[in-house]
Design an enzyme around this catalytic site. Sequence first.
Site, short mmCIF file in Angstrom:
data_model
loop_
_atom_site.label_atom_id
_atom_site.label_comp_id
_atom_site.label_asym_id
_atom_site.label_seq_id
_atom_site.Cartn_x
_atom_site.Cartn_y
_atom_site.Cartn_z
N LYS A 103 0.83 -1.20 0.00
CA LYS A 103 0.00 0.00 0.00
C LYS A 103 0.87 1.26 0.00
O LYS A 103 2.10 1.18 0.15
CB LYS A 103 -0.93 -0.06 1.21
CG LYS A 103 -1.97 -1.21 1.16
CD LYS A 103 -2.85 -1.20 2.41
CE LYS A 103 -3.93 -2.27 2.35
NZ LYS A 103 -4.82 -2.22 3.55
N TYR B 132 -12.20 -1.86 -3.30
CA TYR B 132 -12.67 -2.07 -1.92
C TYR B 132 -14.19 -1.91 -1.82
O TYR B 132 -14.71 -1.59 -0.74
CB TYR B 132 -11.96 -1.12 -0.97
CG TYR B 132 -10.61 -1.64 -0.48
CD1 TYR B 132 -10.51 -2.83 0.23
CD2 TYR B 132 -9.44 -0.93 -0.70
CE1 TYR B 132 -9.29 -3.31 0.70
CE2 TYR B 132 -8.20 -1.40 -0.24
CZ TYR B 132 -8.15 -2.58 0.47
OH TYR B 132 -6.94 -3.05 0.94
N ASN C 253 -1.97 0.21 7.06
CA ASN C 253 -1.41 -1.06 7.54
C ASN C 253 -0.56 -1.79 6.49
O ASN C 253 -0.46 -3.00 6.49
CB ASN C 253 -2.52 -1.94 8.14
CG ASN C 253 -3.61 -2.25 7.14
OD1 ASN C 253 -3.50 -1.89 5.97
ND2 ASN C 253 -4.65 -2.92 7.59
N HIS D 229 -2.05 -5.32 1.61
CA HIS D 229 -3.33 -5.98 1.40
C HIS D 229 -3.05 -7.41 0.97
O HIS D 229 -2.09 -7.66 0.24
CB HIS D 229 -4.14 -5.29 0.29
CG HIS D 229 -5.25 -6.16 -0.25
ND1 HIS D 229 -6.47 -6.24 0.35
CD2 HIS D 229 -5.27 -7.04 -1.30
CE1 HIS D 229 -7.22 -7.13 -0.33
NE2 HIS D 229 -6.51 -7.62 -1.33
N GLU E 194 -9.57 -10.42 -7.61
CA GLU E 194 -8.58 -9.36 -7.43
C GLU E 194 -7.43 -9.49 -8.44
O GLU E 194 -6.92 -8.48 -8.93
CB GLU E 194 -8.02 -9.39 -6.00
CG GLU E 194 -9.05 -8.98 -4.97
CD GLU E 194 -8.57 -9.15 -3.54
OE1 GLU E 194 -9.34 -8.79 -2.63
OE2 GLU E 194 -7.44 -9.63 -3.31
#
Length: 148
Positions: free
Chosen positions: A11, A51, A114, A117, A128
């Site tokens: 990310k 998302y 965080n 993913h 995905e």
Amino acid sequence: MSVEQALSIIKPDGVQKNLVGEIVGRFEKAGLEIIAARMIHLSREQAEEFYAVHKERPFFDDLVSYMMSGPVMVLVLQGDSAINANRKIMGATNPADAELGTIRADFAESIEENIVHGSDGPDTALQEIAFFFGDGGICPRTRQDCTK
Ligand code: ATP
Ligand code: MG
């Protein structure tokens, strides 16, 4: 155990912290193979679509802003039980709950930011991977003998 493919995203905070090599190294040390990789700066539309499952959640707008705040690296990992193996290497969503030695425990600032993913199941992994690599870019691990 069966060979699976999983989507991983490093990310925007992971890329900004220059952790691409560190994170890819952890995947490789765990026996996962990288079979596709690309850097991309997500548009709002792409982040919202990726998302979409979270669109009713109170954190959705912040999640989309975060995911489009800088470039990300998208990867396809392949290996035995790759989906669960990747989730183990990542650690829990909230770094405060993540086991020591996981990516999120070691590097993540918060539940919002965080670092990585990972696909959470076989169906989402397929979706995905198609989202980012449906037009190509998967490189099967074949190697010809070039001494002949
Ligand atoms: P990811 O889907 O990114 O791999 P995950 O599967 O561990 O993470 P999800 O529940 O799918 O967790 O949440 C997606 C992302 O939304 C999280 O990684 C985090 O960036 C953000 N998020 C999840 N829960 C919260 C929360 N309670 N508050 C703020 N942000 C959250
Ligand atoms: Mg998730």
